[in-house]
Design a protein around this motif. Structure first.
Motif, mmCIF file in Angstrom:
data_model
loop_
_atom_site.group_PDB
_atom_site.id
_atom_site.type_symbol
_atom_site.label_atom_id
_atom_site.label_comp_id
_atom_site.label_asym_id
_atom_site.label_seq_id
_atom_site.Cartn_x
_atom_site.Cartn_y
_atom_site.Cartn_z
ATOM 1 N N ILE A 7 30.325 41.456 47.327
ATOM 2 C CA ILE A 7 31.292 42.450 46.874
ATOM 3 C C ILE A 7 31.780 43.297 48.041
ATOM 4 O O ILE A 7 31.113 43.393 49.082
ATOM 5 C CB ILE A 7 30.704 43.372 45.785
ATOM 6 N N MET A 8 32.928 43.914 47.853
ATOM 7 C CA MET A 8 33.481 44.890 48.781
ATOM 8 C C MET A 8 33.738 46.152 47.950
ATOM 9 O O MET A 8 34.417 46.088 46.918
ATOM 10 C CB MET A 8 34.790 44.359 49.379
ATOM 11 N N LEU A 9 33.176 47.266 48.395
ATOM 12 C CA LEU A 9 33.320 48.512 47.658
ATOM 13 C C LEU A 9 34.632 49.207 47.991
ATOM 14 O O LEU A 9 35.255 48.935 49.018
ATOM 15 C CB LEU A 9 32.152 49.443 47.984
ATOM 16 N N LYS A 10 35.026 50.135 47.121
ATOM 17 C CA LYS A 10 36.208 50.949 47.381
ATOM 18 C C LYS A 10 35.988 51.746 48.654
ATOM 19 O O LYS A 10 34.844 52.116 48.977
ATOM 20 C CB LYS A 10 36.450 51.920 46.225
ATOM 21 N N PRO A 11 37.051 52.033 49.399
ATOM 22 C CA PRO A 11 36.897 52.836 50.616
ATOM 23 C C PRO A 11 36.210 54.171 50.323
ATOM 24 O O PRO A 11 36.506 54.842 49.336
ATOM 25 C CB PRO A 11 38.344 53.061 51.077
ATOM 26 N N GLY A 12 35.270 54.541 51.175
ATOM 27 C CA GLY A 12 34.558 55.799 51.028
ATOM 28 C C GLY A 12 33.379 55.762 50.073
ATOM 29 O O GLY A 12 32.673 56.744 49.929
ATOM 30 N N CYS A 13 33.148 54.644 49.437
ATOM 31 C CA CYS A 13 32.038 54.529 48.488
ATOM 32 C C CYS A 13 30.858 53.854 49.183
ATOM 33 O O CYS A 13 30.913 52.682 49.531
ATOM 34 C CB CYS A 13 32.462 53.722 47.265
ATOM 35 N N ALA A 14 29.790 54.606 49.381
ATOM 36 C CA ALA A 14 28.622 54.068 50.075
ATOM 37 C C ALA A 14 27.470 53.764 49.134
ATOM 38 O O ALA A 14 26.655 52.896 49.409
ATOM 39 C CB ALA A 14 28.168 55.040 51.154
ATOM 40 N N ASN A 15 27.383 54.482 48.021
ATOM 41 C CA ASN A 15 26.256 54.324 47.112
ATOM 42 C C ASN A 15 26.786 54.204 45.676
ATOM 43 O O ASN A 15 26.721 55.169 44.914
ATOM 44 C CB ASN A 15 25.302 55.511 47.260
ATOM 45 N N PRO A 16 27.283 53.040 45.298
ATOM 46 C CA PRO A 16 27.907 52.905 43.979
ATOM 47 C C PRO A 16 26.916 53.042 42.832
ATOM 48 O O PRO A 16 25.781 52.592 42.927
ATOM 49 C CB PRO A 16 28.501 51.503 44.011
ATOM 50 N N LEU A 88 26.134 44.897 41.502
ATOM 51 C CA LEU A 88 25.814 45.880 42.536
ATOM 52 C C LEU A 88 24.644 45.431 43.414
ATOM 53 O O LEU A 88 24.400 46.014 44.457
ATOM 54 C CB LEU A 88 25.517 47.233 41.913
ATOM 55 N N ARG A 89 23.950 44.395 43.022
ATOM 56 C CA ARG A 89 22.842 43.848 43.802
ATOM 57 C C ARG A 89 23.308 42.781 44.803
ATOM 58 O O ARG A 89 22.530 42.337 45.655
ATOM 59 C CB ARG A 89 21.791 43.257 42.882
ATOM 60 N N LEU A 90 24.562 42.364 44.714
ATOM 61 C CA LEU A 90 25.088 41.349 45.641
ATOM 62 C C LEU A 90 25.279 41.958 47.027
ATOM 63 O O LEU A 90 25.471 43.168 47.160
ATOM 64 C CB LEU A 90 26.428 40.809 45.132
ATOM 65 N N PRO A 91 25.258 41.106 48.062
ATOM 66 C CA PRO A 91 25.517 41.609 49.416
ATOM 67 C C PRO A 91 26.887 42.281 49.497
ATOM 68 O O PRO A 91 27.823 41.882 48.818
ATOM 69 C CB PRO A 91 25.491 40.335 50.277
ATOM 70 N N ARG A 92 26.965 43.277 50.356
ATOM 71 C CA ARG A 92 28.227 44.028 50.540
ATOM 72 C C ARG A 92 28.819 43.745 51.909
ATOM 73 O O ARG A 92 28.108 43.582 52.884
ATOM 74 C CB ARG A 92 27.964 45.521 50.406
ATOM 75 N N VAL A 93 30.130 43.734 51.918
ATOM 76 C CA VAL A 93 30.854 43.485 53.163
ATOM 77 C C VAL A 93 31.564 44.757 53.579
ATOM 78 O O VAL A 93 32.048 45.497 52.767
ATOM 79 C CB VAL A 93 31.871 42.347 52.977
#
Length: 93
Positions: A7-16, A88-93
């Motif tokens: 997954i790729m989180l929204k900009p500025g989101c570090a801890n979803p 939310l447990r998937l790796p983040r890019v």
């Protein structure tokens, strides 16, 4: 089988805290090709009856379409015995 693998989180989101905070989802198709797709595109794909599994075993939960209280399209994984959404447990890019 189509799988969501990162997954790729929204900009500025570090801890979803919610799958709504995901911006893009990497889908890997049966031919092993993969691409990042906007969560709204994945929502529409799933809503049309296509099945996508989260690449977390042993259950590999399916994605289900959802709409936030603000009318934002997103996807989340089927509920199971984990306290947080498996996406939310998937790796983040």
């Amino acid at each position: 089988m189509t799988k969501a693998t990162k997954i790729m989180l929204k900009p500025g989101c570090a801890n979803p805290q919610s799958a709504v905070e995901i911006d893009k989802i990497y889908l890997v198709w049966a031919n092993n090709e993969g691409y990042f797709y906007d969560k709204e595109v994945v929502h529409d794909f799933v809503q049309k009856g296509n099945i996508v599994h989260v690449d977390i075993g042993p259950h590999y939960p399916k994605l289900i379409d959802a709409i936030s209280s603000r009318g934002e399209k997103y996807v989340r994984s089927e509920p199971n015995d984990t306290p947080h959404d498996n996406l939310l447990r998937l790796p983040r890019v």
